[in-house]
Enzyme design. Sequence first.
Site, PDB file in Angstrom:
ATOM      1  N   HIS A 118       3.242   6.045  -2.308  1.00  0.00           N
ATOM      2  CA  HIS A 118       4.418   6.910  -2.282  1.00  0.00           C
ATOM      3  C   HIS A 118       5.404   6.640  -3.414  1.00  0.00           C
ATOM      4  O   HIS A 118       6.190   7.521  -3.760  1.00  0.00           O
ATOM      5  CB  HIS A 118       5.133   6.782  -0.938  1.00  0.00           C
ATOM      6  CG  HIS A 118       4.265   7.150   0.224  1.00  0.00           C
ATOM      7  ND1 HIS A 118       3.806   8.435   0.438  1.00  0.00           N
ATOM      8  CD2 HIS A 118       3.728   6.399   1.219  1.00  0.00           C
ATOM      9  CE1 HIS A 118       3.051   8.455   1.512  1.00  0.00           C
ATOM     10  NE2 HIS A 118       2.986   7.228   2.006  1.00  0.00           N
ATOM     11  N   ARG A 159       0.835  -1.200   0.000  1.00  0.00           N
ATOM     12  CA  ARG A 159       0.000   0.000   0.000  1.00  0.00           C
ATOM     13  C   ARG A 159       0.867   1.247   0.000  1.00  0.00           C
ATOM     14  O   ARG A 159       0.652   2.180  -0.762  1.00  0.00           O
ATOM     15  CB  ARG A 159      -0.926  -0.016   1.220  1.00  0.00           C
ATOM     16  CG  ARG A 159      -1.676   1.273   1.451  1.00  0.00           C
ATOM     17  CD  ARG A 159      -1.223   1.880   2.783  1.00  0.00           C
ATOM     18  NE  ARG A 159      -1.937   3.104   3.046  1.00  0.00           N
ATOM     19  CZ  ARG A 159      -1.335   4.270   3.262  1.00  0.00           C
ATOM     20  NH1 ARG A 159      -0.050   4.387   3.232  1.00  0.00           N
ATOM     21  NH2 ARG A 159      -2.036   5.336   3.509  1.00  0.00           N
TER      22      ARG A 159
END
Length: 112
Positions: A81, A76
């Site tokens: 990111h 995730r």
Amino acid sequence: MDIEIKAWLYDILSSIMEIDSFFTDIPKEYSSYRNDIRTRRAVERNIEIIGEALSRIMAKDTTIEITNSRKIVDTRNRIIHGYDSVSDEIVWGIVINHLPILQKEVQELSGE
């Protein structure tokens, strides 16, 4: 069980069911997944939700054990990111290998 944890478990199950629904009209094969940008993005979004829910559960109750939860949370984080380095193969591996196990464990935890 804490009401927030129940809600997060529900979110995980809902996201897994949504991912499965993407393969109602197309084969559940890597090539189908890889060749459809909308399906890839939708799967990634649901893995983000699953990872965030798992992260919250892990922070709230350290006694709850879910297989590969740390790896799913890490994925995730990578999607959010490090969006430019997301591996379609790894995401697909999660869909095929880890989500069925996660679904069973979450169903057992939530009493479904």
